[in-house]
Design an enzyme around this catalytic site. Structure first.
Site, short mmCIF file in Angstrom:
data_model
loop_
_atom_site.label_atom_id
_atom_site.label_comp_id
_atom_site.label_asym_id
_atom_site.label_seq_id
_atom_site.Cartn_x
_atom_site.Cartn_y
_atom_site.Cartn_z
N TYR A 142 0.82 -1.22 0.00
CA TYR A 142 0.00 0.00 0.00
C TYR A 142 0.86 1.27 0.00
CZ TYR A 142 -4.10 -2.91 0.98
OH TYR A 142 -5.10 -3.84 0.91
N LYS A 192 3.49 -15.36 1.98
CA LYS A 192 3.42 -16.10 0.71
C LYS A 192 4.86 -16.36 0.27
CE LYS A 192 1.01 -17.73 -2.75
NZ LYS A 192 0.28 -19.00 -2.62
N ASP A 224 -2.99 -18.19 1.26
CA ASP A 224 -4.14 -18.88 0.66
C ASP A 224 -4.66 -19.97 1.60
OD1 ASP A 224 -1.62 -19.84 0.13
OD2 ASP A 224 -2.04 -20.58 -1.87
N ASP A 248 -5.32 -7.00 5.52
CA ASP A 248 -6.53 -6.29 5.10
C ASP A 248 -7.60 -7.31 4.69
OD1 ASP A 248 -8.26 -4.34 4.34
OD2 ASP A 248 -7.09 -3.58 2.65
N ASP A 252 -11.05 -8.95 7.17
CA ASP A 252 -12.45 -8.86 6.76
C ASP A 252 -13.09 -10.24 6.70
OD1 ASP A 252 -12.31 -6.14 6.60
OD2 ASP A 252 -13.19 -5.99 4.60
#
Ligand code: NAD
Length: 357
Positions: A142, A192, A224, A248, A252
């Site tokens: 970001y 990852k 994942d 992020d 959620d």
């Protein structure tokens, strides 16, 4: 009487409605616990853009820096989506996080017994959910540079950079260790590293730092798989440590385990200055102005502010207990409504919670 100065940023959409409830609740808590909490209201987000042409005016940022803590509702609206990126309300959030150096985002996700029916997952899958996502907040993709559009090619291209240095990973790992030591001492670091170099550095650094604390049990998971395990068996997680982008998305996802995004608080912290306490949800433009939003995520954020930001544990517990009592009596906002529950408006459920304080 202990004195505190907090900045309240009501922002956009449902922000003013849920902030109104939070203000009333904080005033009652202040009275009951003999606290002098001065609430300074400032413009932030789309509403600040309307007045000052920027979502994060200097005056707002200055007040936040001088405060003991910041309580933020939410920002954003589809009408700002066509603005230049730096003028959009969401860019204001990034600016606030940078200005206060808020590198650690803490998101607790706990299943409340009275809300077992509100989850879209089976009761037996979610009943033991009690986890915390520790997300790095001011680094990674970001903020990474270079970023941008390449226009001098046949096909338009755009790119971002996912970058961390070891110091950024170390400081967020130390926060995760501190939190894990107050809980079950288990950290699951999510990355990852099978594909990304930056994730390999993440994994190596987390291992290096956590191995210095013999109490901590560390596991690693690819992002994942973590998404899959959070749906398959969320009760096995305790502290999830991860980077900005993965955090992020996973937070959620974790939010939905408990039934509604309208229930989840968060804290964004640094090592010394004021923290920002805010619900996980956005400005919910689809229900704004209807007095039907769930104010509990913001109230739980206020509770985190009292506990972590102001060290007022008793007032924080009083508020949490009041919320639990109201929910266990069957009162709900529309997002949580199920079976025979009584559906109340935003302000009505706020009043019920006030009655229990
Ligand atoms: P959202 O969280 O605003 O809404 C998603 C869904 O959840 C909607 O159906 C909404 O009605 C519902 N919802 C959210 N909060 C609720 C509450 N308290 N009570 C009941 N229902 C609630 O996410 P979105 O629709 O993707 O984004 C809307 C705007 O919010 C966008 O402009 C986005 O950029 C912004 N946003 C802001 C923040 C923030 O302020 N921290 C976070 C996420 C999104």
């Amino acid at each position: 009487m202990k004195k505190y100065k907090i900045v309240l940023l009501s922002g956009d959409g449902i922000g003013p409605e849920i902030s109104e409830v939070s203000k009333k609740v904080l005033k009652k808590l202040s009275k009951n616990h003999n606290l002098d909490i001065e609430i300074i209201e400032e413009l932030f987000g789309g509403i600040a853009y309307e007045k000052y042409g920027t979502p994060a005016p200097d005056k707002t940022l200055d007040q936040c820096k001088k405060s003991d803590a910041v309580l933020l509702a939410c920002v954003g609206d589809i009408k700002y989506d066509s603005l230049a990126r730096e003028l959009r309300p969401e860019s204001g959030l990034l600016k606030l996080r940078s200005a206060l150096n808020l590198f650690a985002n803490i998101r607790p996700v706990k299943m409340r017994k009275s809300l077992l029916d509100a989850s879209t997952l089976k009761k037996e899958i979610v009943e033991h959910v009690d986890l915390i996502v520790v997300r790095e907040l001011i680094g990674g993709i970001y903020f990474g540079k270079p970023r941008g559009h390449i226009t001098n090619t046949k096909i338009p291209k755009a790119f971002n950079t996912m970058v961390y240095d070891a110091a950024e990973i170390e400081r967020i790992t130390e926060i995760a260790i501190k939190i894990a030591n107050q809980r079950n001492k288990k950290i699951c670091s999510v990355d990852k590293s099978n594909v990304l170099e930056v994730s390999q550095l993440w994994r190596d650094t987390v291992l290096n730092i956590t191995s210095k604390d013999k109490n901590i049990s560390l596991s690693n998971m690819y992002v994942d798989n973590a998404a899959m395990q959070l749906i398959r068996d969320p009760g096995k997680f305790d502290v999830i440590l991860t980077s900005n982008l993965f955090g992020d998305i996973l937070s959620d996802l974790a939010a939905m385990l408990t039934g509604s995004i309208g229930m989840l608080p968060s804290a964004s912290l640094n090592n010394d200055g004021p923290g920002v306490f805010e619900p996980v949800h956005g400005s919910a433009p689809d229900i704004a102005g209807k007095n039907i939003a769930n104010p509990i995520a913001m109230l739980l954020s206020a509770s985190m502010m009292l506990k972590i930001g102001l060290n007022e544990e008793e007032a924080s517990e009083n508020l949490e207990t009041a919320i639990d009592k109201v929910l266990s009596k069957g009162f709900r906002t529309a997002d949580l409504a199920y079976g025979s529950s009584e559906v109340l408006s935003c302000s009505e459920i706020g009043d019920k919670i006030m009655d229990e304080i």
